[in-house]
Enzyme design. Structure first.
Site, PDB file in Angstrom:
ATOM      1  N   SER A 168       0.815  -1.217   0.091  1.00 56.41           N
ATOM      2  CA  SER A 168       0.187   0.041   0.071  1.00 56.41           C
ATOM      3  C   SER A 168       0.801   1.125  -0.001  1.00 56.41           C
ATOM      4  O   SER A 168       1.377   1.358   0.995  1.00 56.41           O
ATOM      5  CB  SER A 168      -0.750  -0.034   0.947  1.00 56.41           C
ATOM      6  OG  SER A 168      -1.647   1.094   1.390  1.00 56.41           O
ATOM      7  N   ASP A 320      -5.378   0.823  -9.203  1.00 53.24           N
ATOM      8  CA  ASP A 320      -6.852   1.601  -9.512  1.00 53.24           C
ATOM      9  C   ASP A 320      -7.398   1.393 -10.998  1.00 53.24           C
ATOM     10  O   ASP A 320      -8.455   1.882 -11.254  1.00 53.24           O
ATOM     11  CB  ASP A 320      -6.462   3.190  -9.458  1.00 53.24           C
ATOM     12  CG  ASP A 320      -6.272   3.395  -7.873  1.00 53.24           C
ATOM     13  OD1 ASP A 320      -6.895   2.938  -7.090  1.00 53.24           O
ATOM     14  OD2 ASP A 320      -5.686   4.564  -7.512  1.00 53.24           O
ATOM     15  N   LYS A 347     -11.078  -0.374  -1.531  1.00 56.94           N
ATOM     16  CA  LYS A 347     -10.927   0.782  -2.252  1.00 56.94           C
ATOM     17  C   LYS A 347     -11.994   1.722  -1.991  1.00 56.94           C
ATOM     18  O   LYS A 347     -12.668   1.473  -0.919  1.00 56.94           O
ATOM     19  CB  LYS A 347     -10.447   0.597  -3.531  1.00 56.94           C
ATOM     20  CG  LYS A 347      -9.256  -0.108  -4.008  1.00 56.94           C
ATOM     21  CD  LYS A 347      -7.949   0.553  -3.474  1.00 56.94           C
ATOM     22  CE  LYS A 347      -7.654   1.776  -4.509  1.00 56.94           C
ATOM     23  NZ  LYS A 347      -6.237   2.348  -3.909  1.00 56.94           N
ATOM     24  N   ARG A 351     -14.601  -3.139  -5.064  1.00 53.87           N
ATOM     25  CA  ARG A 351     -14.484  -2.936  -6.685  1.00 53.87           C
ATOM     26  C   ARG A 351     -14.641  -4.218  -7.338  1.00 53.87           C
ATOM     27  O   ARG A 351     -14.988  -4.447  -8.404  1.00 53.87           O
ATOM     28  CB  ARG A 351     -13.269  -2.309  -7.104  1.00 53.87           C
ATOM     29  CG  ARG A 351     -13.215  -0.744  -6.842  1.00 53.87           C
ATOM     30  CD  ARG A 351     -12.016  -0.054  -7.201  1.00 53.87           C
ATOM     31  NE  ARG A 351     -12.243   1.635  -7.248  1.00 53.87           N
ATOM     32  CZ  ARG A 351     -11.210   2.366  -7.138  1.00 53.87           C
ATOM     33  NH1 ARG A 351      -9.943   1.839  -7.426  1.00 53.87           N
ATOM     34  NH2 ARG A 351     -11.661   3.630  -7.012  1.00 53.87           N
TER      35      ARG A 351
END
Length: 444
Positions: A168, A320, A347, A351
């Protein structure tokens, strides 16, 4: 609800600039606010997320304003000179802004409350707050660490050594920002390399920081309490934003577009590498460097894509971009396998679950896994015709609007206003290339 609808189009043509990189824009505002003197920033992304970070830095003491020509002027206060804000810091939808600023102020001797919208308030923060507590900061809020959250910073921070348990860049960057106002050297161990925008921005502003490869990861050190000098910079175009017109051109027959000034940081090019492996015609033109970041113009032409298995170790460099990769995979021959992307579950939304539900609603064959999905594409246009629940996630919204450009029936997203957080000119830019994206109910 501000529903947007996307209809089929013949082809996309033209040359455009996408907004500035969101990750770099956040960091430019923060570092400019800590530097002595006036920092000038061109190309800053002016989406809601970044504007919320600008407002937060003003509340912490920086003088930030924008000229009529779009140049941002930041008069910094110096490391150690931020002051307690009068009210809560409202970070809106921005997990990046919230986590970076939690790190920054955790080593200042005052208390600050962070608030956000419904989406941000549902996202976990403990993976950031846990290492920050090691500096001496305290965090008060819900048991699961969600917003609203009050940070009680420490006036006597101690440097730490921290082994980041999950890949991360936000966790790493929060620790690095906390280290700025901490005497001594803080050391961070990454098992998997993540985006290095913070390291590059630290070096650009003169922070004593090192990055050393180790096994498959990196060791990063930050020497605290530096005196930073103001710098001028131009923010490269956001590759995450460029991803949408890139994929739109690839899946739309007859398309030929150019996107200028796109950032090509090696930790951000996973999608472009993956698309080229799938057979995408993407050409990097006029390669150069700006503010320590590699930049190029992208020429993209319609391509017949083929399915691949995306390497799991590539996930951090394109985390992303998985939603828009799903759209490309729906038009690729065969089954595209995407695993090792469990971070997608935490996120702006889950997702994986939302993309799977939306793809199936549009007639696309998809299998869901805990850490990703498998999408079977086709030369035939998908059915489309669905109304997609975005769950306040801007990348979900833009991905399905891209899908609608080559679906049999239009695709609608339930709330297009969330796109303002990262790509405020999305509809204008896409329609300028030849797309057909408009509010639901309008006759086009």
């Amino acid at each position: 609800m501000n529903q947007l609808l996307s209809s089929a189009t013949d082809n996309l043509k033209g040359t455009v600039n996408v907004p500035g990189d969101k990750s770099i824009s956040h960091r430019a505002l923060i570092m400019g606010s800590l530097a002595i003197g006036e920092t000038l920033v061109a190309g800053l992304l002016e989406g809601e997320d970044v504007l919320n970070t600008a407002a937060a830095m003003r509340a912490l003491g920086a003088d930030i304003r924008k000229d009529e020509d779009g140049t941002w002027h930041i008069h910094g206060v110096g490391v150690g000179a931020l002051h307690e804000p009068e009210g809560a810091l409202d970070m809106g939808n921005s997990g990046t802004g919230a986590r970076l600023l939690m790190g920054l102020i955790s080593t200042y001797p005052f208390s600050t409350t962070f608030i956000g919208d419904a989406s941000l308030s549902s996202r976990p923060m403990k993976r950031v707050t846990d290492p920050l507590e090691s500096f001496g900061a305290e965090f008060h809020g819900s048991e699961n660490g969600t917003l609203p959250l009050t940070v009680r910073g420490t006036g006597m921070p101690v440097p730490i050594s921290y082994d980041v348990p999950v890949a991360s860049a936000q966790v790493k960057s929060a620790i690095m920002l906390a280290a700025l106002n901490t005497p001594g050297t803080t050391t961070i161990f990454e098992k998997k390399p993540t985006r290095d925008h913070t390291e590059r921005m630290f070096s650009f502003f003169g922070v004593d920081t090192t990055t050393t490869p180790k096994d498959s990861g990196r060791v990063i050190t930050v020497t605290g309490q530096p005196e930073l000098t103001a710098r001028n910079l131009t923010v490269p175009g956001d590759p995450s934003s460029a991803a949408f017109p890139v994929v739109a051109a690839l899946i739309t027959p007859g398309s030929d577009i150019t996107i200028r000034n796109v950032g090509l940081n090696p930790d951000r090019t996973g999608l472009f590498i993956t698309l080229k492996e799938m057979g995408a015609d993407i050409e990097f033109v006029n390669e150069r460097e700006d503010c320590g970041e590699p930049v190029a113009d992208l020429r993209v032409r319609h391509s017949r894509l083929k399915a691949i298995t995306v390497p799991q170790d590539r996930a951090p460099s394109m985390i992303d971009e998985y939603p828009i990769l799903c759209i490309a995979a729906a038009f690729a021959d065969g089954t595209t396998m995407m695993r090792g992307a469990e971070e997608l579950r935490v996120k702006e939304s889950d997702r994986i679950a939302i993309m799977v539900k939306g793809l199936r609603a549009c007639g696309i064959d998809v299998e869901e896994f805990d850490d990703g999905m498998a999408i079977t594409g086709s030369r035939e246009k998908p059915a489309g015709g669905a109304v997609i629940e975005t769950h306040l996630d801007h990348r979900i919204a833009m991905s399905f609007l891209t899908l609608g450009l080559q679906s049999e029936q239009p695709v609608t997203v339930d709330d297009g206003s969330v796109i303002e957080t990262s790509f405020p000119i999305f509809r204008e830019l896409m329609n300028g290339l030849g797309a057909n994206i408009h509010p639901a109910g309008e006759n086009k």
